[in-house]
Design a protein around this motif. Structure first.
Motif, PDB file in Angstrom:
ATOM      1  N   UNK A   1       0.912  -1.182  -0.063  1.00  0.00           N
ATOM      2  CA  UNK A   1      -0.092   0.047   0.104  1.00  0.00           C
ATOM      3  C   UNK A   1       0.818   1.251   0.035  1.00  0.00           C
ATOM      4  N   UNK A   2       1.874   1.138   0.660  1.00  0.00           N
ATOM      5  CA  UNK A   2       2.916   2.227   0.665  1.00  0.00           C
ATOM      6  C   UNK A   2       3.570   2.638  -0.592  1.00  0.00           C
ATOM      7  N   UNK A   3       3.902   1.656  -1.259  1.00  0.00           N
ATOM      8  CA  UNK A   3       4.478   1.927  -2.577  1.00  0.00           C
ATOM      9  C   UNK A   3       3.415   2.424  -3.589  1.00  0.00           C
ATOM     10  N   UNK A   4       2.106   1.731  -3.580  1.00  0.00           N
ATOM     11  CA  UNK A   4       0.952   2.548  -4.510  1.00  0.00           C
ATOM     12  C   UNK A   4       0.747   3.785  -3.793  1.00  0.00           C
ATOM     13  N   UNK A   5       0.604   4.273  -2.705  1.00  0.00           N
ATOM     14  CA  UNK A   5       0.128   5.695  -2.318  1.00  0.00           C
ATOM     15  C   UNK A   5       1.550   6.598  -2.892  1.00  0.00           C
ATOM     16  N   UNK A   6       2.620   6.127  -2.834  1.00  0.00           N
ATOM     17  CA  UNK A   6       3.794   6.928  -3.289  1.00  0.00           C
ATOM     18  C   UNK A   6       3.670   7.177  -4.728  1.00  0.00           C
ATOM     19  N   UNK A   7       3.295   6.032  -5.489  1.00  0.00           N
ATOM     20  CA  UNK A   7       3.276   6.297  -7.091  1.00  0.00           C
ATOM     21  C   UNK A   7       1.796   7.271  -7.144  1.00  0.00           C
ATOM     22  N   UNK A   8       1.077   7.229  -6.621  1.00  0.00           N
ATOM     23  CA  UNK A   8      -0.138   7.970  -6.816  1.00  0.00           C
ATOM     24  C   UNK A   8       0.071   9.495  -6.460  1.00  0.00           C
ATOM     25  N   UNK A   9       0.887   9.575  -5.633  1.00  0.00           N
ATOM     26  CA  UNK A   9       1.193  11.120  -5.278  1.00  0.00           C
ATOM     27  C   UNK A   9       2.430  11.585  -6.181  1.00  0.00           C
ATOM     28  N   UNK A  10       3.408  10.813  -6.675  1.00  0.00           N
ATOM     29  CA  UNK A  10       4.041  11.322  -7.558  1.00  0.00           C
ATOM     30  C   UNK A  10       3.537  11.500  -8.989  1.00  0.00           C
ATOM     31  N   UNK A  11       2.571  10.556  -9.255  1.00  0.00           N
ATOM     32  CA  UNK A  11       1.677  10.882 -10.512  1.00  0.00           C
ATOM     33  C   UNK A  11       0.992  12.182 -10.530  1.00  0.00           C
TER      34      UNK A  11
ATOM     35  N   UNK B   1      14.030   7.963  -6.467  1.00  0.00           N
ATOM     36  CA  UNK B   1      13.568   8.130  -5.055  1.00  0.00           C
ATOM     37  C   UNK B   1      14.598   8.526  -4.225  1.00  0.00           C
ATOM     38  N   UNK B   2      16.010   8.656  -4.617  1.00  0.00           N
ATOM     39  CA  UNK B   2      16.903   9.037  -3.916  1.00  0.00           C
ATOM     40  C   UNK B   2      17.297   8.472  -2.569  1.00  0.00           C
ATOM     41  N   UNK B   3      17.097   9.306  -1.596  1.00  0.00           N
ATOM     42  CA  UNK B   3      17.366   8.868  -0.349  1.00  0.00           C
ATOM     43  C   UNK B   3      16.059   8.203   0.308  1.00  0.00           C
ATOM     44  N   UNK B   4      15.153   7.890  -0.289  1.00  0.00           N
ATOM     45  CA  UNK B   4      13.986   7.248  -0.354  1.00  0.00           C
ATOM     46  C   UNK B   4      13.920   5.904  -0.592  1.00  0.00           C
ATOM     47  N   UNK B   5      14.944   5.578  -1.373  1.00  0.00           N
ATOM     48  CA  UNK B   5      14.805   4.511  -2.011  1.00  0.00           C
ATOM     49  C   UNK B   5      14.818   3.029  -0.983  1.00  0.00           C
ATOM     50  N   UNK B   6      15.734   2.999  -0.096  1.00  0.00           N
ATOM     51  CA  UNK B   6      15.741   1.887   0.842  1.00  0.00           C
ATOM     52  C   UNK B   6      14.380   1.928   1.827  1.00  0.00           C
ATOM     53  N   UNK B   7      13.550   2.972   1.955  1.00  0.00           N
ATOM     54  CA  UNK B   7      12.600   2.977   2.798  1.00  0.00           C
ATOM     55  C   UNK B   7      11.346   2.249   1.966  1.00  0.00           C
ATOM     56  N   UNK B   8      11.387   2.233   0.572  1.00  0.00           N
ATOM     57  CA  UNK B   8      10.183   1.894  -0.007  1.00  0.00           C
ATOM     58  C   UNK B   8      10.738   0.482  -0.854  1.00  0.00           C
TER      59      UNK B   8
END
Length: 306
Positions: A33-43, A115-122
């Motif tokens: 869900x976190x990955x889907x939400x991130x993609x939706x925000x970035x879109x 995703x830079x510094x957020x890469x490992x988080x997601x």
């Protein structure tokens, strides 16, 4: 091997198959869900960059303050143009001719993510360290540039693969091997070889990075890692215990077979003794009929004696 032995071994093997632990491969994980939400925000924020949209021109967007460090871009294209011409350079991506979009739309938007510094988080992988930031390339319908929460389109490079050239990666730890990691939109992780110039190849959209395993210098074991070790010992113990159980059941089957044979022989001997007319005597381990100790006395046929 007798019929009894064959039946016994069949039963043992059936019990063994049912008793063994389930060692099937685990199914692929789900897209979180976190990955889907991130993609939706970035879109959403990438689409906001289209103030005066022009086809084939990348527009860099901004992200909310809580995602500072991530960079995004959006490029609107015609599906026919993408298939016939491709995109020579779009950030780190090079898209060749022959890319097919499904379902078909007249225009689409390619959203780029770093995703830079957020890469490992997601997008972390257990047992691996990331040598490069996670880069994303996702396709969306461009018919409404104000739309949010759009589903991703499916793109497939039908001729040559899409290449991703990472500009900078960390050094590979001694003894480890650098690999390309592709995170697909179903939650699966796929590995492939790194090409020259830190380049990875793909035929579909998703998220990409270069990773290395910990085989050379594994980090100190954490509490969570003990569970994995415990599972390994459980499986080893199950296999050893199962082999011991098979050996025990085979020995029991052999003993049962011998007991049944001896019992059958005794029953046959008793049946033979009931029907016999002669006395039986034992000679060693063999029983044989014996004659009576007194023979029949001769008798005179006539009383007349000359």
């Amino acid at each position: 091997m007798g019929l009894l032995h064959r039946r016994s071994l069949t039963i043992i093997l059936s019990m063994w198959i049912l008793w063994l632990p389930n060692l099937k491969a685990q199914p692929p994980g789900s897209y979180s869900t976190a990955q889907k939400n991130l993609d939706a925000i970035l879109q959403d924020y990438a689409y906001r960059a289209f103030v005066n949209p022009r086809t084939g021109i990348p527009f860099d967007g901004s992200v909310p303050s809580n995602l500072t460090g991530i960079t995004i871009s959006a490029m609107r294209l015609r599906s026919g143009s993408l298939r016939s011409r491709g995109v020579k350079t779009y950030k780190e991506f090079e898209i060749p001719k022959g890319v097919i979009v499904q379902p078909y739309v007249e225009r689409l938007v390619l959203v780029y993510q770093n995703l830079a510094n957020f890469s490992a988080s997601y997008y972390s992988i257990s047992g691996y360290t990331q040598l490069a930031p996670v880069l994303g390339l996702l396709a969306y319908d461009a018919s409404n540039l104000s739309a949010t929460n759009l589903p991703e389109l499916f793109i497939n490079a039908s001729k040559q693969p899409i290449s991703i050239r990472f500009q900078k990666i960390d050094s590979v730890p001694d003894g480890s091997v650098a690999m390309c990691a592709w995170f697909d939109l179903q939650g699966g992780v796929n590995f492939s070889h790194v090409e020259s110039d830190n380049t990875c190849l793909t035929s579909q959209q998703g998220h990409f990075s270069i990773v290395a395993n910990f085989t050379a210098a594994p980090p100190p074991q954490r509490k969570g890692e003990k569970k994995s070790s415990s599972k390994t010992w459980i499986i080893v113990g199950s296999v050893v215990g199962g082999l011991a159980l098979i050996l025990l059941l085979v020995l029991v089957a052999i003993c049962i077979g011998r007991y049944m044979r001896n019992k059958k022989m005794k029953r046959m001997e008793r049946a033979a003794e009931v029907g016999e007319a002669l006395n039986m005597t034992s000679i060693g381990n063999v029983r044989a009929p014996s004659a009576m100790s007194t023979r029949t006395q001769p008798m005179i046929e006539h009383d007349y004696i000359p």
